[in-house]
Design an enzyme around this catalytic site. Structure first.
Site, short mmCIF file in Angstrom:
data_model
loop_
_atom_site.label_atom_id
_atom_site.label_comp_id
_atom_site.label_asym_id
_atom_site.label_seq_id
_atom_site.Cartn_x
_atom_site.Cartn_y
_atom_site.Cartn_z
N ALA A 65 -4.67 15.21 11.10
CA ALA A 65 -4.41 14.19 10.09
C ALA A 65 -3.08 14.53 9.44
O ALA A 65 -2.66 15.69 9.46
CB ALA A 65 -5.52 14.19 9.05
N GLY A 110 -7.64 16.69 13.09
CA GLY A 110 -7.98 15.31 13.48
C GLY A 110 -7.66 15.01 14.94
O GLY A 110 -8.26 14.12 15.54
N GLU A 113 -10.56 16.32 16.79
CA GLU A 113 -11.67 15.40 16.49
C GLU A 113 -11.54 14.10 17.27
O GLU A 113 -12.52 13.55 17.75
CB GLU A 113 -11.71 15.13 14.97
CG GLU A 113 -12.09 16.37 14.17
CD GLU A 113 -11.98 16.15 12.68
OE1 GLU A 113 -10.86 15.96 12.17
OE2 GLU A 113 -13.03 16.16 12.00
N GLU A 133 -8.43 23.31 9.57
CA GLU A 133 -8.52 22.80 8.19
C GLU A 133 -8.75 23.89 7.16
O GLU A 133 -8.29 23.80 6.02
CB GLU A 133 -9.65 21.76 8.08
CG GLU A 133 -9.34 20.42 8.72
CD GLU A 133 -9.63 20.37 10.21
OE1 GLU A 133 -9.93 21.43 10.83
OE2 GLU A 133 -9.57 19.27 10.77
N1 COA Z 1 0.63 16.54 9.23
C1 COA Z 1 1.88 16.25 8.83
N2 COA Z 1 2.98 16.70 9.45
C2 COA Z 1 2.80 17.48 10.51
C3 COA Z 1 1.53 17.85 10.98
C4 COA Z 1 0.42 17.34 10.28
N3 COA Z 1 -0.83 17.61 10.67
N4 COA Z 1 1.67 18.66 12.05
C5 COA Z 1 3.00 18.78 12.25
N5 COA Z 1 3.68 18.08 11.33
C6 COA Z 1 5.13 17.94 11.18
C7 COA Z 1 5.77 19.20 10.58
O1 COA Z 1 5.66 19.19 9.17
C8 COA Z 1 7.18 19.04 11.07
O2 COA Z 1 7.82 18.07 10.27
P1 COA Z 1 9.38 18.29 9.81
O3 COA Z 1 10.14 18.37 11.10
O4 COA Z 1 9.66 17.03 9.03
O5 COA Z 1 9.39 19.56 9.02
C9 COA Z 1 7.02 18.43 12.45
O6 COA Z 1 5.72 17.82 12.46
C10 COA Z 1 7.08 19.44 13.58
O7 COA Z 1 6.11 20.47 13.31
P2 COA Z 1 6.48 22.04 13.23
O8 COA Z 1 5.42 22.69 12.39
O9 COA Z 1 7.90 22.21 12.82
O10 COA Z 1 6.31 22.42 14.76
P3 COA Z 1 5.89 23.84 15.38
O11 COA Z 1 6.11 23.71 16.86
O12 COA Z 1 6.54 24.98 14.64
O13 COA Z 1 4.30 23.97 15.08
C11 COA Z 1 2.02 23.14 14.96
C12 COA Z 1 3.41 23.04 15.66
C13 COA Z 1 1.19 22.01 15.52
C14 COA Z 1 1.38 24.50 15.29
C15 COA Z 1 2.22 23.01 13.42
O14 COA Z 1 2.97 21.82 13.17
C16 COA Z 1 0.92 22.90 12.65
O15 COA Z 1 0.28 23.90 12.38
N6 COA Z 1 0.54 21.66 12.26
C17 COA Z 1 -0.59 21.42 11.39
C18 COA Z 1 -1.89 21.57 12.11
C19 COA Z 1 -3.03 21.34 11.14
O16 COA Z 1 -3.26 22.08 10.20
N7 COA Z 1 -3.76 20.26 11.42
C20 COA Z 1 -4.94 19.93 10.66
C21 COA Z 1 -4.65 18.90 9.65
S1 COA Z 1 -6.10 18.48 8.76
#
Ligand code: COA
Length: 257
Positions: A65, A110, A113, A133
């Site tokens: 999400a 999400g 999910e 989460e």
């Molecule tokens: N919600 C909002 N933005 C998100 C996102 C999310 N769930 N997942 C990734 N993004 C955004 C990042 O903030 C970043 O934005 P920016 O370029 O404007 O800073 C962009 O997507 C790229 O992500 P980044 O974290 O820089 O890539 P990465 O390769 O270093 O890491 C992940 C990839 C997927 C491991 C990492 O983005 C992550 O942990 N995401 C969240 C996962 C999460 O907690 N999901 C559950 C949500 S309830």
């Protein structure tokens, strides 16, 4: 027709691609509304016999999400958000036409999910799954606590929910979270191969198999508990800290209140 999705229909197979690659295809409310509407199209359009849901780009299926939309939510807003998400994912799970998740990268929160709400999951070899989460001071809210338990069993599900750890595609296959793992360039073809077989079968029987298999699990009470748990997290300091820490790209400092 959809701002956040690309769609194409070929030989009765409708491919839906979530298209926010710069945000790892994170599910903001616009994507959720589009997913709701596109599922109506799947249900109603008689030319569609089955569907694939995938993510655009080579890195992410869906990284969860959209965390930026969690900032400052009240308990009631958390409840509405989770209820809406659960309902859209029920619409996918209860689709009369089979839906395969073609998981082309990160399927987190999400995203995991969403993949689990589909009838089957095929992963590319770079895919990663998880319910992170807990790192945000939250719990899954779109059915993850229920479907993960149903798909991989309670012990492993609780491990993934409580640690927030990611698993790779090979582990997901071993846990039967996914049906197949293939090289990324073969992902859509593998999904299409399976759906071509299914599309040649009796459509009413296919629908009835989906319906009967869905009824093997009666988790309604569990989904309710998930709604309460998810929304109550928004009354805590921890969720403010967890989501702010993600957006500020730092480690959260949880206080347990
Ligand atoms: N919600 C909002 N933005 C998100 C996102 C999310 N769930 N997942 C990734 N993004 C955004 C990042 O903030 C970043 O934005 P920016 O370029 O404007 O800073 C962009 O997507 C790229 O992500 P980044 O974290 O820089 O890539 P990465 O390769 O270093 O890491 C992940 C990839 C997927 C491991 C990492 O983005 C992550 O942990 N995401 C969240 C996962 C999460 O907690 N999901 C559950 C949500 S309830």
């Amino acid at each position: 027709m959809y701002n956040t999705l690309l769609t194409s229909l070929e030989n009765g197979i409708f491919t839906i691609t979530i298209n926010r690659p710069d945000k790892m295809n994170a599910l903001n409310q616009e994507v959720m509304n589009d997913l709701n509407n596109v599922m109506d199209e799947v249900y109603k359009n008689t030319e569609i016999k089955s569907a694939i849901i995938t993510g655009s780009g080579e890195k992410a299926f869906v990284a969860g999400a959209d965390i930026s939309e969690f900032s400052g939510l009240s308990q009631q807003q958390g409840m509405s958000l989770a209820k809406k998400g659960q309902d859209i994912f029920f619409k996918i799970e209860n689709s009369p036409k089979p839906v395969i998740a073609a998981v082309n990268g990160f399927a987190l929160g999400g995203g995991c999910e969403l993949a689990m709400a589909c009838h089957m999951r095929i992963a590319s070899d770079n895919a990663k799954f998880g319910q992170p989460e807990v790192n945000l001071g939250l719990i899954p809210g779109y059915g993850g606590t229920q479907r993960l338990t149903m798909l991989i069993g309670k012990g492993k599900a609780i491990e993934l929910l409580l640690t927030g750890n990611m698993i790779d595609a090979a582990t997901a296959l071993q846990l039967e979270l996914v049906n197949y793992v293939v090289p990324q360039e073969q992902l859509l073809n593998k999904a299409k191969e399976i759906l071509t077989t299914i599309n040649s079968k009796a459509p009413i029987a296919v629908t009835k198999c989906i319906n009967a298999a869905n009824h093997a699990f009666t988790g309604i009470k569990g989904y309710e508990q998930e709604l309460f748990g998810f929304s109550e997290c928004f009354t805590t300091e921890d969720v403010k800290e967890g989501t702010a820490a993600f957006l500020e790209k730092r480690k959260p400092d949880f206080k347990g209140k």
